[in-house]
Design a protein around this motif. Sequence first.
Motif, PDB file in Angstrom:
ATOM      1  N   SER A 118      83.324-106.327 -18.729  1.00 49.23           N
ATOM      2  CA  SER A 118      84.345-105.288 -18.637  1.00 49.23           C
ATOM      3  C   SER A 118      83.725-103.948 -18.248  1.00 49.23           C
ATOM      4  CB  SER A 118      85.071-105.141 -19.976  1.00 49.23           C
ATOM      5  OG  SER A 118      84.207-104.562 -20.957  1.00 49.23           O
ATOM      6  N   SER A 119      84.576-103.040 -17.767  1.00 48.63           N
ATOM      7  CA  SER A 119      84.108-101.698 -17.403  1.00 48.63           C
ATOM      8  C   SER A 119      83.663-100.916 -18.632  1.00 48.63           C
ATOM      9  CB  SER A 119      85.224-100.942 -16.672  1.00 48.63           C
ATOM     10  OG  SER A 119      86.394-100.856 -17.478  1.00 48.63           O
ATOM     11  N   ASP A 120      84.242-101.183 -19.795  1.00 49.51           N
ATOM     12  CA  ASP A 120      83.855-100.473 -21.014  1.00 49.51           C
ATOM     13  C   ASP A 120      82.379-100.731 -21.349  1.00 49.51           C
ATOM     14  OD1 ASP A 120      86.334 -99.343 -21.426  1.00 49.51           O
ATOM     15  OD2 ASP A 120      87.054-100.980 -22.682  1.00 49.51           O
ATOM     16  N   ALA A 178      80.082-101.941 -19.235  1.00 50.07           N
ATOM     17  CA  ALA A 178      79.250-101.508 -18.107  1.00 50.07           C
ATOM     18  C   ALA A 178      78.982-100.013 -18.146  1.00 50.07           C
ATOM     19  CB  ALA A 178      79.916-101.884 -16.786  1.00 50.07           C
ATOM     20  N   VAL A 179      79.986 -99.220 -18.457  1.00 46.30           N
ATOM     21  CA  VAL A 179      79.789 -97.767 -18.460  1.00 46.30           C
ATOM     22  C   VAL A 179      78.881 -97.341 -19.610  1.00 46.30           C
ATOM     23  CG1 VAL A 179      81.837 -97.165 -19.857  1.00 46.30           C
ATOM     24  CG2 VAL A 179      80.938 -95.542 -18.186  1.00 46.30           C
ATOM     25  N   ALA A 191      82.100 -97.726 -13.029  1.00 50.77           N
ATOM     26  CA  ALA A 191      82.620 -98.379 -14.235  1.00 50.77           C
ATOM     27  C   ALA A 191      83.400 -97.391 -15.089  1.00 50.77           C
ATOM     28  CB  ALA A 191      81.457 -98.969 -15.040  1.00 50.77           C
ATOM     29  N   ALA A 225      86.955 -97.006 -13.759  1.00 53.63           N
ATOM     30  CA  ALA A 225      87.814 -98.132 -14.153  1.00 53.63           C
ATOM     31  C   ALA A 225      88.193 -98.044 -15.622  1.00 53.63           C
ATOM     32  CB  ALA A 225      87.092 -99.446 -13.866  1.00 53.63           C
ATOM     33  N   SER A 226      87.232 -97.721 -16.478  1.00 54.16           N
ATOM     34  CA  SER A 226      87.504 -97.623 -17.909  1.00 54.16           C
ATOM     35  C   SER A 226      88.460 -96.468 -18.206  1.00 54.16           C
ATOM     36  CB  SER A 226      86.194 -97.429 -18.672  1.00 54.16           C
ATOM     37  OG  SER A 226      86.421 -97.299 -20.057  1.00 54.16           O
ATOM     38  N   TRP A 230      87.779 -92.066  -7.709  1.00 52.92           N
ATOM     39  CA  TRP A 230      86.385 -91.916  -8.117  1.00 52.92           C
ATOM     40  C   TRP A 230      85.955 -90.448  -8.161  1.00 52.92           C
ATOM     41  CZ3 TRP A 230      82.098 -89.998  -5.419  1.00 52.92           C
ATOM     42  CH2 TRP A 230      80.859 -90.221  -6.031  1.00 52.92           C
TER      43      TRP A 230
END
Length: 224
Positions: free
Chosen positions: A53-55, A57-58, A149, A152-153, A168
């Motif tokens: 998930s983006s969560d 990844a970030v 990421a 997205a999050s 972005w």
Amino acid sequence: MKRFVRDNALSLFFLVAFLLTLVGQSLAGLADVNADQLSSGGAAVSWWHYVTSSDFAVDVAENWQSEYLQFLLFIVITVWLVQRGSPESKKPGEEGRGSAAEQKVGRHTVPGSPGWAGATGLRQTLYGNSLGLLMGVIFVLSWLAQSVAGTASYNRRQLSQLQDPVNWGGYVASPDFWNRTLQNWQSELLAVLSMVVLSIYLRQRGSPESKPVGTPHEETAVEG
């Protein structure tokens, strides 16, 4: 195998520690996300769903980019700036890139020198700056990964609150992005500052990151 482990024990230790903490972070993050999901009436997610998930990844990328920024700055700045008394610094008066003889490049190479050290022109320039260049590339890539990421999050949270998503560029200019970024940068810079200054006066016997215990405080570029 025994000799390999002994000769590479330092890197193996940190590799294993890195993997264990990364797995630990994923498990703790999964538990936190699922607690939020269940409290809001949602369904729990799987470990694989969370780590892709983006969560997740970030959170990973923002830590990586700050670490590599720290390395990049320390590697490059210590070429030109010194701190008297610190083992992390060159001696005052030795600022700069060093002569060809000091750096063992060109006709000054010795048996066992890397091949590109004896080259001329672009190859020698690239190899002579390869550590800083690689750290810089990893920093930029992890910073980009964090921003993508993070976008997205952030947009997932915006949509869950019935608010408009951002692109972005909008996220990179947002307080959320810079709050995440600067809180990591300041902690890394503080850690480097602490190491540079405290190593002047404090010692760790046997560590190459410390001066020998009996070395005077003003001695510079001396390692234990």
